[in-house]
Design a protein around this motif. Structure first.
Motif, PDB file in Angstrom:
ATOM      1  N   GLY A 401       0.757  -1.244   0.000  1.00 44.92           N
ATOM      2  CA  GLY A 401       0.000   0.000   0.000  1.00 44.92           C
ATOM      3  C   GLY A 401       0.782   1.284   0.000  1.00 44.92           C
ATOM      4  N   LEU A 402       1.957   1.320   0.596  1.00 47.09           N
ATOM      5  CA  LEU A 402       2.666   2.589   0.728  1.00 47.09           C
ATOM      6  C   LEU A 402       3.008   3.190  -0.630  1.00 47.09           C
ATOM      7  CD1 LEU A 402       4.101   4.816   2.266  1.00 47.09           C
ATOM      8  CD2 LEU A 402       6.125   3.329   2.407  1.00 47.09           C
ATOM      9  N   ASP A 403       3.561   2.404  -1.518  1.00 49.62           N
ATOM     10  CA  ASP A 403       3.969   2.879  -2.845  1.00 49.62           C
ATOM     11  C   ASP A 403       3.333   1.962  -3.894  1.00 49.62           C
ATOM     12  OD1 ASP A 403       5.155   4.158  -4.948  1.00 49.62           O
ATOM     13  OD2 ASP A 403       7.200   3.504  -4.473  1.00 49.62           O
ATOM     14  N   PRO A 404       2.077   2.192  -4.219  1.00 52.83           N
ATOM     15  CA  PRO A 404       1.337   1.249  -5.067  1.00 52.83           C
ATOM     16  C   PRO A 404       1.988   1.027  -6.431  1.00 52.83           C
ATOM     17  CG  PRO A 404      -0.150   2.822  -4.039  1.00 52.83           C
ATOM     18  CD  PRO A 404       1.235   3.325  -3.787  1.00 52.83           C
ATOM     19  N   GLU A 405       1.948  -0.229  -6.865  1.00 55.11           N
ATOM     20  CA  GLU A 405       2.453  -0.573  -8.186  1.00 55.11           C
ATOM     21  C   GLU A 405       1.521  -0.025  -9.265  1.00 55.11           C
ATOM     22  OE1 GLU A 405       2.424  -4.766  -7.741  1.00 55.11           O
ATOM     23  OE2 GLU A 405       4.274  -4.833  -6.547  1.00 55.11           O
ATOM     24  N   ASN A 406       1.904  -0.153 -10.517  1.00 51.77           N
ATOM     25  CA  ASN A 406       1.101   0.334 -11.634  1.00 51.77           C
ATOM     26  C   ASN A 406      -0.241  -0.397 -11.654  1.00 51.77           C
ATOM     27  OD1 ASN A 406       0.725   1.951 -13.974  1.00 51.77           O
ATOM     28  ND2 ASN A 406       1.108   0.151 -15.250  1.00 51.77           N
ATOM     29  N   GLN A 407      -1.330   0.324 -11.435  1.00 55.50           N
ATOM     30  CA  GLN A 407      -2.647  -0.303 -11.336  1.00 55.50           C
ATOM     31  C   GLN A 407      -3.732   0.748 -11.482  1.00 55.50           C
ATOM     32  OE1 GLN A 407      -3.538  -1.274  -6.880  1.00 55.50           O
ATOM     33  NE2 GLN A 407      -1.296  -1.142  -7.097  1.00 55.50           N
ATOM     34  N   LEU A 408      -4.956   0.259 -11.603  1.00 56.89           N
ATOM     35  CA  LEU A 408      -6.124   1.130 -11.663  1.00 56.89           C
ATOM     36  C   LEU A 408      -6.556   1.512 -10.255  1.00 56.89           C
ATOM     37  CD1 LEU A 408      -8.214  -0.803 -14.344  1.00 56.89           C
ATOM     38  CD2 LEU A 408      -6.991   1.362 -14.693  1.00 56.89           C
ATOM     39  N   CYS A 409      -7.189   2.670 -10.157  1.00 58.15           N
ATOM     40  CA  CYS A 409      -7.893   3.033  -8.931  1.00 58.15           C
ATOM     41  C   CYS A 409      -9.338   3.325  -9.319  1.00 58.15           C
ATOM     42  CB  CYS A 409      -7.225   4.222  -8.244  1.00 58.15           C
ATOM     43  SG  CYS A 409      -7.454   5.792  -9.102  1.00 58.15           S
ATOM     44  N   THR A 410     -10.127   3.832  -8.397  1.00 61.11           N
ATOM     45  CA  THR A 410     -11.538   4.077  -8.701  1.00 61.11           C
ATOM     46  C   THR A 410     -11.716   5.010  -9.893  1.00 61.11           C
ATOM     47  OG1 THR A 410     -13.643   4.819  -7.771  1.00 61.11           O
ATOM     48  CG2 THR A 410     -11.668   5.978  -7.039  1.00 61.11           C
ATOM     49  N   ASP A 411     -10.778   5.923 -10.101  1.00 63.26           N
ATOM     50  CA  ASP A 411     -10.836   6.816 -11.254  1.00 63.26           C
ATOM     51  C   ASP A 411     -10.212   6.126 -12.468  1.00 63.26           C
ATOM     52  OD1 ASP A 411     -11.868   8.813  -9.502  1.00 63.26           O
ATOM     53  OD2 ASP A 411      -9.825   9.205  -8.821  1.00 63.26           O
ATOM     54  N   ASP A 412     -10.757   4.965 -12.799  1.00 62.69           N
ATOM     55  CA  ASP A 412     -10.141   4.123 -13.827  1.00 62.69           C
ATOM     56  C   ASP A 412     -10.210   4.728 -15.219  1.00 62.69           C
ATOM     57  OD1 ASP A 412     -12.865   3.811 -13.960  1.00 62.69           O
ATOM     58  OD2 ASP A 412     -12.849   1.631 -14.045  1.00 62.69           O
ATOM     59  N   PHE A 413     -11.109   5.716 -15.423  1.00 60.86           N
ATOM     60  CA  PHE A 413     -11.184   6.388 -16.716  1.00 60.86           C
ATOM     61  C   PHE A 413      -9.885   7.140 -17.019  1.00 60.86           C
ATOM     62  CE2 PHE A 413     -13.354   8.728 -13.347  1.00 60.86           C
ATOM     63  CZ  PHE A 413     -12.568   9.876 -13.257  1.00 60.86           C
ATOM     64  N   ALA A 414      -9.077   7.433 -15.996  1.00 55.78           N
ATOM     65  CA  ALA A 414      -7.799   8.118 -16.198  1.00 55.78           C
ATOM     66  C   ALA A 414      -6.666   7.145 -16.520  1.00 55.78           C
ATOM     67  CB  ALA A 414      -7.441   8.935 -14.964  1.00 55.78           C
ATOM     68  N   GLY A 415      -6.948   5.851 -16.462  1.00 52.46           N
ATOM     69  CA  GLY A 415      -5.955   4.846 -16.812  1.00 52.46           C
ATOM     70  C   GLY A 415      -5.093   4.416 -15.637  1.00 52.46           C
TER      71      GLY A 415
END
Length: 628
Positions: A401-415
């Protein structure tokens, strides 16, 4: 007639229409009281007319209403049938598709094409004229003041067929000679969907069936309760509006009231086989998912405020699924399927792979919602029922969690985005929230360990994310910025991980980035999310700064040229909708009221009293539930 006034409250839309001779008040009342889930679950809206003379004379007045058969279809080429009937005290008009494809269609931008739409017309002095007819009956009313007293028998027929002979439900209520004394009439508008959703391969009944054996009984009960609901709605609306104005001002209140019915209507309240309520949203005009975790999360504040039992009902189906053999990952799921079929995640890698998942997002969302639920109910019992699962998600966040890897978040429209600072805040806050839950459940050693870890991570975050006068979008991207809306839980849950100066610096910086219609989500585009902006505004330490961010949203809602259900994703420069509409996430604007512990507790206590009164001796609950 000319519209001279309009008022929107939480449960009512009231429009005043005038001609030189009469004044007509038209009211739509939906008694969606979150504190009383039995009433909230009723699929009934009351449509009422109040008419009086304006010129001291008496005038012959009649009310006409029709409802197109397409109300019960997904598309206008589906054949429908129609009928009329009577039950005690009510004339009924009904329309529905001839095929009745129950729970067959699923997906986004779909309308229900099974079940039946009803108009219930109370028996009154002076009677009424009813017909299961067609649109030509409207022309007859305009010409004569009456409709044909016979039904159109050529059915089934498609709503688009031979227009204006498309099937319709028609009614006329003669009021007679109307003078200075107001004459009032109302009808009931309802929808019986028979079965509402499918969850883990089981078709579930709507929750109103816990109180009524069939739709006829529901309609009779709704007619019986109408006078009391009128008074109850007035008090509920006034109390809620008063708290909203006090918390954030009149413009904030208007935004929250506009969101109220939409946030509820985007859910379906059903009962499982034992009568437990499950409150399941559809991700409208996004991808159609059902019970999306990062949709539950932004919507949660309204339900945490007005009835935490509904948050339990939102989380319950997700937790049951996540502990099943179908879900094999160490993080929380994204969704339960595509509405109305909640048979397992379909988004991203689904149940197959970790591709395009939201591991940090959803795990943080679930833990924070459970901690907020425990905060509202003064009990961590719900989290305790699923403690091994909650612990697994906390372990995942501790590692990732501290430094998240490349992934989607809830604002997935932003990539995809790596090193997302706002997502990191969510993970850190969730770990501290887990520590709170652990301590309350007696796991003191785990609580201390995770509290210390969260505190250490917060210190590292401040150093890793710092820019000159704000904090970055991503740890490795200088000269960037983003809304840090997840930081709001630090105050709401009393976590106190981050120094107050961090929120103060962010608010001061945000004020330099405001556009005419709001604060952009981050530096990458001029669009924003309405719900997240209210969360970010709640970080402000004074009402003037809060209203600085609210005012452009208010302008957007009044000036946007897009006439759609409330959107949460729009452009802050043009005022145009970018995407999404009619979604439950707008319930998130109620988060400002959670910042006032007294107001939050007042509404929770009201809901608990209503729950206790309704459920004493009659409700079934899950084993170990925190509810009586």
């Amino acid at each position: 007639m000319v519209e001279t006034a309009r008022k929107i409250t939480a449960t009512r839309t009231v429009v005043i229409l005038q001609s030189p001779e009469i004044e007509l008040s038209l009211t739509f009342l939906t008694p969606a009281f979150p504190g009383d889930i039995r009433v909230m679950a009723r699929p009934i809206t009351y449509l009422a007319w109040d008419v009086k003379s304006r010129d001291a004379g008496k005038h012959d007045v009649a009310i006409y209403l029709d409802a197109d058969g397409s109300l019960a279809t997904d598309s206008r080429d589906e054949p429908v049938t129609w009928s009329r009937a009577e039950i005690a005290g009510l004339h009924l008009l009904r329309a529905g598709t001839s095929r009745q494809a129950i729970l067959e269609k699923y997906g986004d931008n779909q309308r229900i094409n099974w079940g039946y739409f009803y108009i219930g017309v109370p028996f009154t002095d002076g009677g009424s004229e009813l017909a299961a007819g067609n649109q030509t009956y409207r022309d007859a009313f305009v010409a004569t003041g009456h409709i044909p007293q016979e039904d159109d028998l050529e059915q089934p027929r498609m709503p688009q067929s031979r227009y204006p002979s498309a099937p319709a439900l028609n009614m006329v209520i003669p009021l007679g000679a109307v003078g200075a004394t107001t004459i009032s009439r109302h009808v009931l508008l309802g929808y019986d969907d028979v079965f509402s959703v499918e969850y883990m391969r089981q078709k579930l009944l709507p929750y109103w069936r816990t109180e009524f054996p069939d739709f006829g009984a529901l309609l009779k009960g709704a007619e019986r309760d109408y006078p009391s609901f009128e008074k109850r709605a007035e008090k509920f609306d006034a109390d809620l509006e008063g708290d909203l104005v006090h918390a954030g001002g009149p413009e904030y209140s208007a935004i929250a009231i506009l969101a109220f019915r939409q946030a509820i209507a985007a859910h379906k309240l059903v009962e499982d086989a034992t009568g437990i309520p499950l409150f399941m949203p559809k991700e409208n005009f996004s991808n159609g998912s059902i019970s999306t975790v990062d949709v539950l999360y932004p919507a949660a504040p309204m339900f945490l405020l007005l009835n935490p039992q509904l948050v339990e009902a939102q989380l319950e189906p997700v937790m049951r699924y996540a502990q099943s053999a179908n879900w094999k990952f160490p993080f929380a799921p994204h969704d339960l399927g595509v509405y109305p079929l909640a048979n397992g995640q379909l988004y991203g890698g689904g149940e197959i792979s970790e591709d395009n998942q939201m591991p940090v997002e959803e795990s943080g969302d679930m833990i924070l919602m459970m901690a907020a639920l425990a905060h509202a109910e003064h009990s961590a019992a719900f989290a305790g029922r699923y403690w091994p699962l909650v612990t697994k998600w906390a372990e995942f966040l501790l590692a990732k969690g501290l430094d998240p890897e490349n992934q989607l978040c809830t604002d997935d429209f932003a990539g995809h985005l790596a090193h997302n600072t706002n997502l990191s805040i969510k993970a850190i806050e969730a770990l501290a929230a887990y520590a709170q839950l652990a301590a309350e459940l007696g796991h003191k050693e785990d609580g201390a360990q995770y509290a210390a870890a969260a505190k250490s991570m917060a210190v590292k975050w401040a150093s890793m994310a710092a820019e000159a006068d704000h904090y970055r979008l991503a740890f490795d991207q200088p000269n960037t910025w983003s809304q840090k809306y997840n930081l709001v839980w630090d105050r709401l849950l009393g976590l106190h991980l981050f120094p107050a100066e961090i929120a103060e610096r962010e608010i001061a910086f945000y004020k330099t980035r405001l556009n005419p219609f709001g604060l952009p989500l981050d530096n990458r585009a001029s669009y924003t999310k309405l719900d997240w902006t209210i969360w970010s505004a709640t970080l402000a330490s004074n009402s003037a700064d809060f209203q600085t961010f609210v005012h452009p949203i208010f302008l957007f809602l009044n000036q946007t040229p897009d006439r759609n259900p409330l959107t949460d994703w729009y452009d802050t420069v043009s005022g145009r909708q970018v995407g999404f509409q009619a979604r439950s996430v707008v319930g998130g604007v109620y988060i400002k009221l959670l910042a006032d512990p007294e107001v939050w507790n007042k509404w929770v206590v009201r809901a608990k009293q209503a729950n206790d009164s309704a459920e004493t001796g009659s409700r079934k609950t899950a084993p170990g539930s925190s509810k009586p």
